[in-house]
Design a protein around this motif. Structure first.
Motif, PDB file in Angstrom:
ATOM      1  N   ARG A 239     -45.712 -23.380  37.887  1.00 33.92           N
ATOM      2  CA  ARG A 239     -45.327 -24.728  37.943  1.00 33.92           C
ATOM      3  C   ARG A 239     -46.282 -25.683  37.034  1.00 33.92           C
ATOM      4  O   ARG A 239     -45.885 -26.367  36.258  1.00 33.92           O
ATOM      5  N   ALA A 244     -43.151 -27.441  35.264  1.00 34.09           N
ATOM      6  CA  ALA A 244     -41.838 -27.392  35.647  1.00 34.09           C
ATOM      7  C   ALA A 244     -41.582 -28.842  36.655  1.00 34.09           C
ATOM      8  O   ALA A 244     -42.291 -29.279  37.465  1.00 34.09           O
ATOM      9  N   GLY A 245     -40.336 -29.350  36.493  1.00 37.86           N
ATOM     10  CA  GLY A 245     -40.087 -30.479  37.070  1.00 37.86           C
ATOM     11  C   GLY A 245     -40.637 -31.869  36.514  1.00 37.86           C
ATOM     12  O   GLY A 245     -40.379 -32.957  36.983  1.00 37.86           O
ATOM     13  N   VAL A 251     -38.812 -29.631  29.939  1.00 39.20           N
ATOM     14  CA  VAL A 251     -37.938 -28.808  30.789  1.00 39.20           C
ATOM     15  C   VAL A 251     -36.745 -28.406  30.035  1.00 39.20           C
ATOM     16  O   VAL A 251     -36.545 -27.156  29.868  1.00 39.20           O
ATOM     17  N   ARG A 252     -36.202 -29.346  29.516  1.00 41.77           N
ATOM     18  CA  ARG A 252     -34.760 -29.168  28.571  1.00 41.77           C
ATOM     19  C   ARG A 252     -35.168 -28.098  27.520  1.00 41.77           C
ATOM     20  O   ARG A 252     -34.249 -27.343  27.503  1.00 41.77           O
ATOM     21  N   LEU A 255     -35.450 -24.704  28.986  1.00 44.68           N
ATOM     22  CA  LEU A 255     -34.132 -24.303  29.635  1.00 44.68           C
ATOM     23  C   LEU A 255     -33.241 -23.796  28.370  1.00 44.68           C
ATOM     24  O   LEU A 255     -32.052 -22.907  28.521  1.00 44.68           O
ATOM     25  N   LEU A 406     -37.631 -24.024  37.699  1.00 49.09           N
ATOM     26  CA  LEU A 406     -38.150 -25.057  36.299  1.00 49.09           C
ATOM     27  C   LEU A 406     -37.584 -26.296  36.150  1.00 49.09           C
ATOM     28  O   LEU A 406     -38.240 -27.352  36.029  1.00 49.09           O
ATOM     29  N   ALA A 407     -36.383 -26.466  36.580  1.00 49.15           N
ATOM     30  CA  ALA A 407     -35.628 -27.996  36.606  1.00 49.15           C
ATOM     31  C   ALA A 407     -35.958 -28.678  38.062  1.00 49.15           C
ATOM     32  O   ALA A 407     -36.332 -29.761  37.783  1.00 49.15           O
ATOM     33  N   HIS A 408     -36.187 -27.935  39.225  1.00 46.88           N
ATOM     34  CA  HIS A 408     -36.090 -28.538  40.332  1.00 46.88           C
ATOM     35  C   HIS A 408     -37.294 -27.859  41.355  1.00 46.88           C
ATOM     36  O   HIS A 408     -36.734 -26.941  42.087  1.00 46.88           O
TER      37      HIS A 408
END
Length: 453
Positions: A239, A244-245, A251-252, A255, A406-408
């Motif tokens: 992270r 991450a986050g 992050v976008r 992903l 990675l997003a949350h």
């Protein structure tokens, strides 16, 4: 006088020659028909699949498939006069599962996951290989006997992980600074049906470098909880490294980017990222070729890594589902030093066959020779990719969890709890060891056993 004898004499041969010409024409027509019929029979036999054929499923497509065909398949077909019906798919696990379910699996398959192959072996879909392959040519963790003492796979191609790539010209001090800057990392999580595996590679490697092969092996065997301090800290360190986050744009990008395109910003103007944690095969991508990519072992870039360092490895593993004569010939051929060398010399991967001298291409690229030597170094510890060695259900859930994390990253505890619950499911097949020379052989069906909490 002369006219009549002449007329009579001319008339007699004419009467006899008519039927002869018709006979010749008739014979000619019959012979032609028979030739056409014979050709039709040959075409029909081939169409019905009676020509010696072996079916092969693997994950190589595009340039990799072309290299594989030129270096390996076509020489086999010429030598043995056996056609290889090759199917390449980026979703080969799903394709194989559907084919097995339908009762139409390929004769030979190449998979990256020994955990998946162990499950097929337990279900009696795979045929033993020790009568066809000298498994001493490969050794652990590449060709490991299971509980029934049979060996069911061997590597055609191997790759070294635990690597961070960077462009030529980046010095040691700059590299050390950039490691802790999330925007410096080239991250692409996309991979179709298997999206998320670049994240699992990160977490596995951090765990291996931080805590060593003993802890790594216990985790891969299903004996160490996902909520243990060691595993949890591997997630949180990832992270912090990649943000991450954090920055929504970073992050976008991670992903949405396919893993094979993650390095493209390395040669963009201005440069979009600088570092990529990825296996040795990525050096063949255009961006790293343009950047003259160099590498450092992950252990050198993670402060506080365990000593001595260990290497995570992966492989494309060959297994036999139908022991037909032509499939057996293909197995023997793929396990031979000649076939392994031909594939390795394309710099599409590496061979760990003991009869193949480490080398890289016609010119012998320095990076390729160096990585090949590390893969073959018996003084180094090599541990197979953890998620590839896990039961397929756990592997897939792990990959999905890295995308969610990675997003949350705040969802970590829930994700780890779910992975613990899934790993404790009765009936899963866990490998006993994934590191060379460590542990032992044997399937461990059923419950994951004693697990530290």
């Amino acid at each position: 006088m002369s006219a009549e004898p002449g007329g009579a004499a001319a008339a007699a041969p004419g009467t006899r020659s008519g039927p002869s010409r018709r006979l010749v024409r008739t014979v000619t027509v019959v012979v032609s028909c028979l030739a056409v019929l014979a050709a039709a029979v040959v075409v029909g036999v081939r169409a019905l699949g009676r020509e010696p054929t072996v079916t092969l499923l693997a994950n190589w497509t595009g340039d990799d498939e072309r290299h594989f065909r030129e270096a390996v398949i076509e020489p086999f077909e010429r030598k043995y006069h056996i056609k290889v019906d090759y199917q390449g798919s980026n979703a080969e696990s799903q394709v194989l599962g559907a084919d097995v379910e339908a009762g139409t699996p390929p004769d030979v398959v190449v998979l990256t996951g020994p955990g998946e192959l162990a499950e097929y072996a337990r279900q009696d879909h795979l045929r033993p290989l020790e009568d066809l392959v000298d498994t001493d040519d490969f050794g652990t963790p590449w060709a490991m006997p299971l509980a029934d003492r049979h060996v069911y796979w061997f590597p055609l191609k191997a790759d070294l992980k635990s690597i961070v790539w960077y462009p030529a010209g980046v010095g040691a001090r700059q590299l050390e600074r950039e490691v802790r800057r999330p925007a410096a990392w080239c991250v692409g999580m996309g991979s179709g049906a298997t999206s998320g595996w670049p994240g699992t590679d990160w977490i596995e490697d951090i765990l291996l470098q931080r805590y060593g092969p003993e802890v790594y092996r216990e985790w891969v065997r299903g004996k160490l909880s996902w909520r243990s301090d060691e595993v949890r800290k591997a997630w949180t360190e990832w992270r912090d490294l990649v943000g991450a986050g954090g920055d929504p744009d970073l992050v976008r990008r991670a992903l949405k980017t396919p893993y094979q395109l993650a390095s493209e910003p390395v040669t963009a103007t201005p440069r979009g990222c600088l570092l990529e944690h990825q296996a040795s095969f990525i050096r063949g991508r255009p961006a790293w070729q343009r950047a003259d990519g160099r590498y450092q072992p992950t252990a050198r870039l993670l402060h506080g890594a365990a000593e001595p360092p260990a290497w995570e490895v992966s492989g494309d593993l060959v297994a036999l589902l139908h022991a037909t004569p032509q499939a057996k010939k293909l197995i023997r051929y793929l396990a031979s030093a000649d076939a392994q060398r031909a594939w390795s010399e394309k710099e599409s991967g590496f061979s760990v066959h003991t009869g193949v001298r480490p080398a890289g291409g016609d010119a012998g690229s320095a990076w390729h020779r160096s990585l090949a030597a590390t893969l073959r170094d018996t003084g180094q510890v090599h541990c197979f990719d953890a998620s590839d060695a896990m039961p397929p259900a756990v592997r897939d859930a792990f990959a999905e969890a890295t995308i969610e994390f990675l997003a949350h990253p705040s969802h970590l505890e829930d994700l780890l709890r779910s992975l613990d619950t899934l790993s404790a499911t009765p009936g899963l097949t866990w490998l006993p060891s994934v590191c060379d020379g460590k542990g032992g052989g044997g399937l461990r069906p059923g419950n994951a056993g004693t697990r530290e909490r």
